[in-house]
Design an enzyme around this catalytic site. Structure first.
Site, PDB file in Angstrom:
ATOM      1  N   ARG A 102       0.839  -1.218   0.000  1.00 41.47           N
ATOM      2  CA  ARG A 102       0.000   0.000   0.000  1.00 41.47           C
ATOM      3  C   ARG A 102       0.872   1.265   0.000  1.00 41.47           C
ATOM      4  O   ARG A 102       0.584   2.238   0.687  1.00 41.47           O
ATOM      5  CB  ARG A 102      -0.919   0.039   1.229  1.00 41.47           C
ATOM      6  N   SER A 116     -10.242  -0.633   3.630  1.00 42.97           N
ATOM      7  CA  SER A 116      -9.475  -0.767   4.877  1.00 42.97           C
ATOM      8  C   SER A 116      -9.017   0.615   5.335  1.00 42.97           C
ATOM      9  O   SER A 116      -8.368   1.336   4.573  1.00 42.97           O
ATOM     10  CB  SER A 116      -8.230  -1.620   4.659  1.00 42.97           C
ATOM     11  N   GLU A 151      -4.339   3.804   6.520  1.00 43.25           N
ATOM     12  CA  GLU A 151      -4.132   3.550   5.091  1.00 43.25           C
ATOM     13  C   GLU A 151      -4.759   4.660   4.248  1.00 43.25           C
ATOM     14  O   GLU A 151      -4.246   5.052   3.200  1.00 43.25           O
ATOM     15  CB  GLU A 151      -4.755   2.194   4.732  1.00 43.25           C
TER      16      GLU A 151
HETATM   17  N1  EPU Z   1     -10.269 -10.506  10.721  1.00 43.62           N
HETATM   18  C1  EPU Z   1     -10.984 -10.592  11.900  1.00 43.62           C
HETATM   19  N2  EPU Z   1     -12.016  -9.718  12.063  1.00 43.62           N
HETATM   20  C2  EPU Z   1     -12.400  -8.824  11.125  1.00 43.62           C
HETATM   21  C3  EPU Z   1     -11.654  -8.743   9.935  1.00 43.62           C
HETATM   22  C4  EPU Z   1     -10.585  -9.600   9.760  1.00 43.62           C
HETATM   23  O1  EPU Z   1     -10.698 -11.380  12.781  1.00 43.62           O
HETATM   24  O2  EPU Z   1     -13.365  -8.095  11.364  1.00 43.62           O
HETATM   25  C5  EPU Z   1      -9.125 -11.438  10.533  1.00 43.62           C
HETATM   26  C6  EPU Z   1      -9.520 -12.811  10.082  1.00 43.62           C
HETATM   27  O3  EPU Z   1      -8.704 -13.715  10.770  1.00 43.62           O
HETATM   28  C7  EPU Z   1      -9.139 -12.879   8.626  1.00 43.62           C
HETATM   29  C8  EPU Z   1      -7.974 -11.925   8.560  1.00 43.62           C
HETATM   30  O4  EPU Z   1      -8.263 -10.923   9.553  1.00 43.62           O
HETATM   31  O5  EPU Z   1      -8.805 -14.151   8.257  1.00 43.62           O
HETATM   32  C9  EPU Z   1      -7.790 -11.262   7.220  1.00 43.62           C
HETATM   33  O6  EPU Z   1      -9.001 -10.637   6.836  1.00 43.62           O
HETATM   34  P1  EPU Z   1      -9.339 -10.330   5.295  1.00 43.62           P
HETATM   35  O7  EPU Z   1      -9.104 -11.536   4.480  1.00 43.62           O
HETATM   36  O8  EPU Z   1     -10.687  -9.699   5.248  1.00 43.62           O
HETATM   37  O9  EPU Z   1      -8.222  -9.319   4.865  1.00 43.62           O
HETATM   38  P2  EPU Z   1      -7.570  -8.044   5.574  1.00 43.62           P
HETATM   39  O10 EPU Z   1      -6.185  -8.355   5.954  1.00 43.62           O
HETATM   40  O11 EPU Z   1      -8.474  -7.522   6.663  1.00 43.62           O
HETATM   41  C10 EPU Z   1      -6.549  -7.095   3.378  1.00 43.62           C
HETATM   42  C11 EPU Z   1      -6.556  -5.810   2.630  1.00 43.62           C
HETATM   43  C12 EPU Z   1      -7.860  -5.646   1.852  1.00 43.62           C
HETATM   44  C13 EPU Z   1      -7.986  -6.810   0.884  1.00 43.62           C
HETATM   45  C14 EPU Z   1      -7.950  -8.112   1.676  1.00 43.62           C
HETATM   46  C15 EPU Z   1      -7.907  -9.315   0.785  1.00 43.62           C
HETATM   47  C16 EPU Z   1      -5.143  -4.302   3.893  1.00 43.62           C
HETATM   48  C17 EPU Z   1      -5.075  -3.108   4.770  1.00 43.62           C
HETATM   49  N3  EPU Z   1      -6.356  -4.703   3.534  1.00 43.62           N
HETATM   50  O12 EPU Z   1      -7.577  -7.011   4.366  1.00 43.62           O
HETATM   51  O13 EPU Z   1      -7.759  -4.453   1.091  1.00 43.62           O
HETATM   52  O14 EPU Z   1      -9.195  -6.728   0.148  1.00 43.62           O
HETATM   53  O15 EPU Z   1      -6.744  -8.182   2.489  1.00 43.62           O
HETATM   54  O16 EPU Z   1      -6.672  -9.388   0.139  1.00 43.62           O
HETATM   55  O17 EPU Z   1      -4.107  -4.857   3.519  1.00 43.62           O
HETATM   56  C18 EPU Z   1      -8.221  -2.116   1.095  1.00 43.62           C
HETATM   57  O18 EPU Z   1      -6.999  -1.953   1.022  1.00 43.62           O
HETATM   58  O19 EPU Z   1      -9.017  -1.166   1.137  1.00 43.62           O
HETATM   59  C19 EPU Z   1      -8.737  -3.480   1.170  1.00 43.62           C
HETATM   60  C20 EPU Z   1     -10.040  -3.747   1.326  1.00 43.62           C
END
Ligand code: EPU
Length: 337
Positions: free
Chosen positions: A162, A237, A333
């Protein structure tokens, strides 16, 4: 080109924050851009693309240039690859759909990301194991004060998680006008290792997915947890996933044996901020019209008429609590304006 005064930007930012721009122009060509930059040489200018990665907290008493230059063109083609140049004002997801329709592979995992193509390199958009940097070959940008065109090759952009040169050394200096991608025409390299994609494909009994299948799986996953900005204001995010050193992580793991993590290297571990926020009890919480999304705690939302400062206050509550509970300082972010 129409210049408008005292214009509400509510429709121009996905958070749906109602601030006023004292002067506003939608730019539809490079020559219009040049004219406006020449005229406003000495005054501050605010560049507004798809408005999908910003939180506006105050009125903008300056000229706002909304970069809406459209157009997609194939610029080079070989047996296996194609180069596609996309003007900055194209909607990102429309571009992804254009690629799927033409069977150009490489951006299917980035389906349904809000915003315009022109701002995609700034934060190196990414999702489900793929980032913009994996297919972008170059981008064209106009230097705001000299009005000269500059071509940034992929390596010049200093892409990171990012992150890019446009958020650091070159911050506020350029307007990206065109982005060029190198995509596959056949033998697509699919990235389906991200758990949720594998499961979504398996649920449908798909064993040999096409890029369209992957795109549809990503769309379904995103729709299931991320709010649609046309229904509930948000900027995806709000925070980055923090990286901590291994000692810090080991300590946390003792207290929270189920803490999810991704190993970056022998010394560093990335922790999903969404988990930290959920664990701190914020998921689904609401203060007036500002809140934390019910299905993804990393996403802050504007239910209707929240101000930018109300959203910012929610983010501050989260920052304080996460620092106290986990000794981790989250990094925003979204750009706070
Ligand atoms: N999780 C929770 N609670 C929540 C959300 C997430 O416990 O409310 C935990 C879960 O264990 C889950 C893990 O976090 O397995 C990862 O969650 P998720 O797959 O939703 O991905 P993320 O790490 O929260 C990142 C990106 C997203 C992108 C997704 C999928 C960042 C800051 N965000 O989110 O990007 O869509 O991975 O690749 O890196 C964005 O940048 O705006 C965005 C949406």
């Amino acid at each position: 080109m129409k210049i408008e005064y005292n214009k509400s930007l509510k429709k121009y930012n996905t958070f749906g924050i109602d601030v006023i721009a004292s002067e506003f122009a939608a730019i539809t060509s490079e020559s219009e851009l040049d004219t406006m930059l020449a005229k406003n040489n000495k005054n501050p200018i605010f560049i507004l693309s798809g408005g999908s990665n910003m939180l506006l907290t105050e009125n903008l008493d300056m000229l706002v240039l909304h970069i809406a230059i459209k157009g997609i063109a194939v610029t080079e083609t070989s047996e296996k690859h194609v180069s596609v140049s996309v003007n900055a004002g194209e909607n990102w997801h429309d571009f992804v759909q254009y690629c799927i329709k033409n069977n150009y592979g490489g951006v299917e995992n980035l389906s349904l990301i809000p915003g315009y193509v022109g701002s995609a390199p700034i934060q190196n958009i990414g999702a489900y194991g793929v980032e913009l940097k994996d297919t972008m070959t170059s981008c064209e940008a106009i230097h705001i004060t000299t009005r000269k065109k500059h071509i940034f090759l992929n390596k010049d952009c200093k892409f990171g998680y990012r992150n890019s040169i446009f958020k650091n050394d070159a911050k506020g200096e350029y307007i990206i006008t065109k982005v060029t991608f190198r995509l596959t025409k056949k033998e697509h390299i699919l990235n389906t290792s991200y758990g949720a994609i594998e499961n979504a494909l398996a649920d449908q009994g798909i064993t040999k997915p096409t890029i369209k299948d992957v795109s549809e799986a990503v769309i379904a996953i995103r729709k299931s947890k991320l709010p649609d900005p046309s229904q509930i204001g948000n900027s995806g995010s709000f925070f980055k996933n923090p990286v901590v050193d291994i000692n810090h992580f080991t300590k946390l793991q003792k207290t929270y044996p189920n803490i999810p993590f991704y190993k970056i290297n022998e010394e560093h571990i990335k922790i999903p901020a969404g988990w930290l926020i959920e664990k701190s009890g914020f998921k689904g919480k609401r203060w007036g019209d500002a809140g934390v999304h019910k299905k993804q705690a990393l996403v802050l939302v504007n239910y209707d008429n929240a101000t930018g400062n109300e959203i910012l206050n929610v983010s501050k509550k989260i920052l304080t609590e996460i620092k106290e509970k986990f000794d981790i300082l989250l990094e925003t972010e979204v750009n706070i304006i």
